[in-house]
Each structure stands twice: as C-alpha cells, then as structure tokens.
Scaffold this active site. Structure first.
Site: not given
Length: 381
Positions: A58, A60, A83, A92, A204, A208, A212, A304
């Site tokens: 983490h 920290e 945490c 932590c 869509t 199109d 993505l 859409g």
C-alpha cells in the site's frame, strides 16, 4: 483526536502532493482504491509512494520503506485512512505504529465498512495524533468508484456522450457523426484509460463498428473490458470488436449459450453471457451485478439513444459527462436518450455540476448519486 482547526497551508501542500501520487495509480490499483502517501520530517519529504495492485504494498508502506529509520517522529500524509485489516498484505496501521510515526493526516475515512474509522481509532489508541479532513472533497472524488463498489458490489456508472447544442448525438439513426473536437476525443481516451470496462449497445456497434479501446498508451493492470448489450446476438463476426477480441470482450444476451450464433462468437474469442430479461431486453441491473463480480469498479457507458435511455430509466447511472460542440444540427437528428414520455416528470436532477472548456467544446459533468451517502447497502458475497 481530530484537529481540523489546526490544518494549515503546509498540510494542504503535502496532501496535494499525496493526491498527485495517488493519481499515478489510476488503471493500476483496482480493485483496491487509489492512494498516495507522503512522509515529512523537519519540513522535508523523507518518503512517498502510491499504490499499484500488482506491487502489493500500500502507499503508506511504500513511503515507510523509502524513509527507513527516518520515519520515526515523522508526519504521514495519506489520501485515505490507513487499513487495519489483513488481506493480501498486513495492516498498514501496525506498520505505521511500529515505524514510530507521530502524526497521521488522512484526507478521508475509508468507505470500506471493514475499516471505516477503525484504522484511525487504532492509531489514536497507540498515541499517534490524527488529523482528518484535509482536501476531503478531492480525496472523495478520487475514490468515488471504489466507494460504491466496496459498499454494494456494483460498479460506478458514468454515461458519456458527445452532442450538439440542440442535444443531438447523430444526424440520423444508424449513422456515424463526428460532433466534437480532437481535444474532446483525447479527453474521452483518458476516461477510457481510467475505466475498468466500457459498455455499449448493439445499435452503436452496427452503426459505428467501434473498437472501444484505450489508445492512450499508458500502462494499465488489466485489459479494458469491452461489454456489449446484444439481446438477439446480432453483432457481426467481422466487426472490429469481435476480430480484436483477446479475452476482453463480453456480450450480454438473452439467447441460449448453445445456439450456433453464440458458439461462433465464443470460437472467435468473445465471451457470451446469458442474462435475465426485463421488458424484453437484457436486464441492466443484472449486467451491473455480473460486472461487479468481475471486480469492475469503473464502468463507462458509450452508447446510442436506446441504451442511454434504458440506463437512465433503470436508474443505474451515477454520473454524466456531456461533451457539447458549439454547433446546431437542427431537425431530424438523434437525441441523447430515448426515454418514455412519462420519465421526465420523475427524472433525477444532476448535482454538483461543473463546466469546463475542452478545446472549442465545453464539458458538463454532474452526479445523480452521492455514493458516500446514497449507497449504504453492503455488498453481498
């Protein structure tokens, strides 16, 4: 105890650095929150870090390891409450106490019900001074998607679209219309980079033929999951989505999984998931539940009028981002969302609105839900 009244400019400066570090964890930290930490002693930074899931430590702990023995008597600035639970790593709070940190400045309390104030309480019991509330709004914004998912098991849903001043997203149904500027399209790529998944509709895809994809080139821990709502499995096998599938395309449908069409899509590299129906269409709430189980925290809807309208009427949208081009399309265009005529009277109002420029365009953002207050339901495992 908390000492909000003693917060000074130096505290805001250090927390701003911690927030900047946390942002470096975007696309790298989920399903954990993005967190940044800065250790300061004698007005000098002696350690700092951010969390990336695959690196385990983490933020920290990263900062403490960099500081080493210098951490004794220091002040820790962290964007999220440390945490106090054991998971992939130890608590932590124990490491902070063992290092001899004398003061912890945490921007916000952890929205995770398993922590939620308990970490700060542990630090106080150990005699560490605790201050909260520095840059609180920015820190909450940074982990709004984590806050919803950890409490409900559902992804945070952002509906994004580009439209003209008169609210049109295309010149006619089934057509491709470039509306906004290159700057806005680059901004959309940054939204995709931050997202865990994109959700679109079959309309869509047929109109199109999009990829993505996340084209920022920035590092990400997981492939961007591309999800399509396709009740009748009409997605072409030669579409760019299917042809580029690499365990990153899931199609939600009402059709049997043993149908020839479903088998062909699976053979082509797509995943097909059959979900319950609601009013003859795929139940969008079931879509969210399925994505939540897959540890999708941040879901971006790029669709859409049909899927936009269905998502709004189902009440699954948490945030909207509207890219307005300074143009008028006139009659005959396709509106932002296809909704029933009775929906407007009870439709929710976007709150906490912001307005910004993006090249020649302007961007309106707002929230339907305050996830730190509205989503109190704990997730079901």
């Amino acid at each position: 105890m908390s000492t909000r009244s003693s917060i000074n400019d130096a505290d805001h400066l250090r927390m701003a650095r911690a927030l900047a570090l946390a942002i470096r964890g975007v696309a790298l930290a989920h399903p954990n929150p993005v967190v940044g930490a800065v250790l300061v002693k004698n007005n000098r930074v002696i350690g700092e870090g951010f969390h990336a899931y695959d690196n385990r430590d983490h933020a920290e702990i990263v900062a403490l390891k960099k500081a080493g023995k210098k951490a004794h008597g220091s002040t820790l600035y962290v964007t999220l409450e440390p945490c106090c639970t054991t998971g992939r790593t130890g608590p932590c709070t124990k490491a902070i106490i063992a290092a001899g940190v004398k003061h912890v400045v945490a921007a916000i309390q952890d929205p995770n019900p398993a922590v939620a104030g308990k970490g700060l309480a542990d630090l106080r019991r150990a005699g560490i001074r605790v201050t909260t509330g520095v840059a609180e709004e920015a820190a909450r914004h940074l982990n709004v998607v984590f806050a919803k998912w950890i409490r409900t098991g559902l992804p945070f849903v952002t509906l994004k679209t580009a439209l003209t001043l008169d609210g049109q997203i295309a010149q006619r149904a089934g057509s491709v219309t470039w509306i906004t500027s290159e700057q806005s399209r680059e901004a959309v790529q940054r939204l995709r980079h931050a997202a865990d998944a994109i959700l679109s509709g079959i309309g869509t895809v047929l109109a199109d033929d999009p990829r993505l994809s996340d084209r920022t080139g920035e590092p990400r821990r997981r492939r961007l999951l591309r999800a399509v709502v396709d009740s009748r499995l009409r997605i072409p096998l030669k579409s760019k989505l299917v042809k580029s599938a690499q365990d990153d395309l899931v199609i939600f449908t009402l059709q049997p999984l043993d149908s020839p069409r479903a088998r062909a899509l699976v053979h082509a590299g797509a995943e097909v998931v059959r979900l319950p129906a609601k009013r003859g269409h795929v139940d969008l709430h079931a879509v969210l539940r399925e994505l939540g189980v897959r540890q999708i925290l941040d879901l971006l809807v790029e669709a859409g009028a049909e899927l936009n309208g269905a998502a709004l009427q189902a009440g699954i949208v948490d945030k909207m981002i509207l890219f307005y081009a300074p143009r008028v399309m006139g009659t005959g265009g396709v509106s932002l969302a296809r909704v029933s005529s009775h929906w407007f009277a009870k439709s929710p109002v976007l709150k906490n609105l912001t307005l910004n420029r993006c090249g020649p365009d302007f961007v309106v953002q707002g929230y339907f839900h305050d996830v730190y207050r509205d989503h109190r339901t704990r997730r079901k495992n």
